[in-house]
Scaffold this active site. Structure first.
Site, PDB file in Angstrom:
ATOM      1  N   LYS A 124      28.518 -10.487 -13.868  1.00  0.00           N
ATOM      2  CA  LYS A 124      28.968  -9.456 -13.912  1.00  0.00           C
ATOM      3  C   LYS A 124      28.166  -8.255 -14.083  1.00  0.00           C
ATOM      4  O   LYS A 124      27.582  -7.993 -15.378  1.00  0.00           O
ATOM      5  CB  LYS A 124      30.410  -9.451 -14.898  1.00  0.00           C
ATOM      6  CG  LYS A 124      31.524  -8.272 -14.582  1.00  0.00           C
ATOM      7  CD  LYS A 124      31.147  -7.085 -14.581  1.00  0.00           C
ATOM      8  CE  LYS A 124      31.455  -6.224 -15.979  1.00  0.00           C
ATOM      9  NZ  LYS A 124      31.134  -4.761 -15.861  1.00  0.00           N
ATOM     10  N   GLU A 158      23.016 -10.514 -26.824  1.00  0.00           N
ATOM     11  CA  GLU A 158      21.578  -9.838 -27.221  1.00  0.00           C
ATOM     12  C   GLU A 158      22.225  -8.402 -27.308  1.00  0.00           C
ATOM     13  O   GLU A 158      22.604  -7.700 -26.198  1.00  0.00           O
ATOM     14  CB  GLU A 158      20.763  -9.807 -25.876  1.00  0.00           C
ATOM     15  CG  GLU A 158      19.393  -9.142 -26.476  1.00  0.00           C
ATOM     16  CD  GLU A 158      19.197  -7.985 -26.124  1.00  0.00           C
ATOM     17  OE1 GLU A 158      19.449  -6.987 -27.140  1.00  0.00           O
ATOM     18  OE2 GLU A 158      18.832  -7.337 -24.986  1.00  0.00           O
ATOM     19  N   GLU A 207      23.871   3.168 -34.090  1.00  0.00           N
ATOM     20  CA  GLU A 207      22.747   3.212 -32.961  1.00  0.00           C
ATOM     21  C   GLU A 207      23.315   4.515 -31.841  1.00  0.00           C
ATOM     22  O   GLU A 207      24.311   4.384 -31.233  1.00  0.00           O
ATOM     23  CB  GLU A 207      22.945   1.740 -32.086  1.00  0.00           C
ATOM     24  CG  GLU A 207      22.052   1.897 -30.733  1.00  0.00           C
ATOM     25  CD  GLU A 207      22.095   0.455 -30.115  1.00  0.00           C
ATOM     26  OE1 GLU A 207      21.186  -0.168 -29.782  1.00  0.00           O
ATOM     27  OE2 GLU A 207      23.579  -0.164 -30.121  1.00  0.00           O
ATOM     28  N   CYS A 240      18.042  -1.061 -26.553  1.00  0.00           N
ATOM     29  CA  CYS A 240      18.440  -1.639 -27.794  1.00  0.00           C
ATOM     30  C   CYS A 240      17.312  -1.866 -28.944  1.00  0.00           C
ATOM     31  O   CYS A 240      17.823  -1.830 -30.100  1.00  0.00           O
ATOM     32  CB  CYS A 240      19.189  -2.932 -27.531  1.00  0.00           C
ATOM     33  SG  CYS A 240      17.925  -4.135 -26.443  1.00  0.00           S
TER      34      CYS A 240
END
Length: 501
Positions: free
Chosen positions: A197, A272, A403, A306
């Site tokens: 996906k 992750e 973040e 990230c």
């Protein structure tokens, strides 16, 4: 800071490819969504329509899972490891043969500079397939000598690694092709089949990759590629009862939802996730090298990494010089359309992400931070935000704790490289990466050993290799990508014991 606005640099062949509605790949065939729906993909640099793509949902996911199951139990499951490896290696070859086209797609779809995609994203994607092709023939079990007295000499035992089965993989938008490679290559090397996906913001390079998979000779149904939205296609994949394992890369918030969906059937999960990585510069570091490294550590890929070094800790005696140096570097970055060869930083990926990062900037300034440079979005077409360096921050600020996933650096001075520094660096729910800059390598390694992160770079940042495992501690994820370590994400271990006498 200069702004490039050159737009029309798309080759005619790629324009023709984009002009046709892009279908999804299920069971080796390019098909439209069962609902007939399509969604629009936008160029984030111009806010113009880039392409229309089939919008998958639960019905399409179900068809893709069934195709993956047939392939697992059919030709792919019966194929020898060496034959699998040759196909995987051929995929890497084809990626390199289509280097420019794939880099152009990444630039248009994600906004990143074409030159960066050409030297980083695409070659690293090819290398992942090349590297993993070798592992296809090296996944081995082992003989286990039994130690109980009753079993001595009477039994023989060995282990047999087997593919986990049908894998649902969900990838993000920041490195669309590379994240597809990180997921697909090890799954194929272990003999799994996949439903991939792709992110609704950036589906195009993965769909082009699907064409290359078929060209490489991958049997029908081994990899199925379904574009769509997280709430529909992603949720259906994460909760599908015939998916054996979910592999997800994305935000920690969505990762928690994936775990909840998979927990109903105790489906295996690897994650992750996000990060808020500390980058530590000691007073004895090569200052010029550290300034350039910290600049790249936060501003590479528009800060949409990230593992970005978004929390900078600098020893007091050099803090002003380092912060000013990074701010000066930021001001020289040329923003613009990714296809312009002079562009060094493109836009953020979407209006949603632009609003998110702009909101963090507003919050940081309202809470008392000071911008040495940047601090605001740009008032122009496209989702551009000025590269920003914030000082006068404190640990309770949202810009320090959360973040941001944009070109925003928060810089903090420290006095000594002691336990207080380590505590501050580890004061986060994340643990993905970190950097340490020092000429004293013994001290740098001591700090690296104390940082709770899956990757620590010393006197460098953003160094990746297909052989290096990558993943996080704490809420940065479960499991590892790349290297030999990733194979365990896609394998089951079976113990076999035979009575000999």
């Amino acid at each position: 800071m200069t702004i490039s606005t050159t737009v029309d640099r798309v080759p005619a062949a790629l324009r023709a490819w984009l002009s046709k509605p892009r279908p999804m790949l299920i069971d080796g065939k390019w098909v439209q969504a069962k609902s007939g729906k399509v969604f629009e993909v936008q160029d984030p640099a111009t806010e113009m329509l880039l392409a229309k793509v089939a919008e998958g949902d639960a019905a399409d996911i179900d068809a893709a899972v069934k195709a993956a199951r047939r392939a697992l139990e059919g030709p792919w499951g019966r194929m020898s490891p060496s034959a699998r490896g040759r196909i995987i290696h051929k995929i890497g070859d084809l990626i390199l043969e289509n280097l420019d086209e794939l880099a152009q797609l990444e630039s248009l779809d994600n906004g990143k500079p074409f030159g960066v995609a050409r030297v980083a994203d695409v070659p690293l994607s090819a290398d992942m397939f090349h590297y993993m092709s070798g592992w296809a023939t090296k996944i081995e079990g082992k003989y286990i000598p039994l130690s109980t007295l009753a079993a001595s000499g009477q039994f023989m035992s060995y282990t047999r690694p087997e593919p986990v089965g049908v894998v649902g993989q969900i990838i993000p938008w920041n490195f669309p092709l590379l994240m597809a490679a990180w997921k697909l290559a090890p799954a194929l090397a272990t003999g799994c089949t996949v439903v991939l996906k792709v992110a609704e913001e950036t589906p195009l390079s993965a769909l082009r990759l699907g064409e290359l998979l078929l060209e490489a000779g991958l049997p029908d149904g081994v990899v199925n590629i379904v574009p769509g939205f997280g709430e529909t296609a992603g949720a259906a994949l994460a909760s599908h009862p015939d998916v054996d394992k979910i592999a997800f890369t994305g935000s920690t918030e969505v990762g928690k939802l994936i775990v909840q969906a998979a927990s109903r059937d105790l489906r295996k999960v690897s994650l992750e996730l996000g990060g808020k990585s500390p980058n530590i510069i000691l007073g004895d570091a090569d200052i010029d090298e550290a300034i350039d490294g910290a600049t790249a550590g936060i501003f590479f890929n528009h800060g949409q990494c990230c593992n970005a070094g978004s929390r900078l800790f600098v020893q007091e005696k050099i803090f002003d010089k380092v912060a000013a140096g990074i701010a000066a570097n930021a001001e020289k970055i040329r923003l613009g359309v990714g296809m312009d060869p002079e562009t060094q930083m493109g836009p953020l990926v979407s209006q949603v992400q632009h609003g998110r990062v702009s909101g963090y900037l507003k919050s940081g300034l309202e809470e008392g931070a000071r911008a040495l440079t940047g601090g605001a979005p740009l008032n122009m077409p496209g989702y551009f935000v000025k590269p920003t360096v914030l000082v006068d921050t404190h640990p309770d600020m949202k810009v320090v704790r959360e973040e941001i996933f944009g070109p925003v650096l928060v810089a903090t001075p420290f006095k000594e490289a002691d336990d207080r520094l380590i505590a501050a660096a580890n004061d986060t729910v994340y643990g993905l990466a970190a950097g340490v800059w020092s000429r004293d390598l013994a001290q740098a390694h001591r700090i690296a050993h104390q940082i709770k992160a899956g990757t620590v770079w010393i006197n460098c940042f953003h160094v990746f290799d297909s052989a290096l495992p990558f993943g996080g501690y704490k809420q940065s994820g479960w499991g590892r990508e790349m290297g030999q370590a990733v194979l365990s994400n896609y394998l089951e271990t079976k113990a076999v014991t035979t009575r000999l006498a």
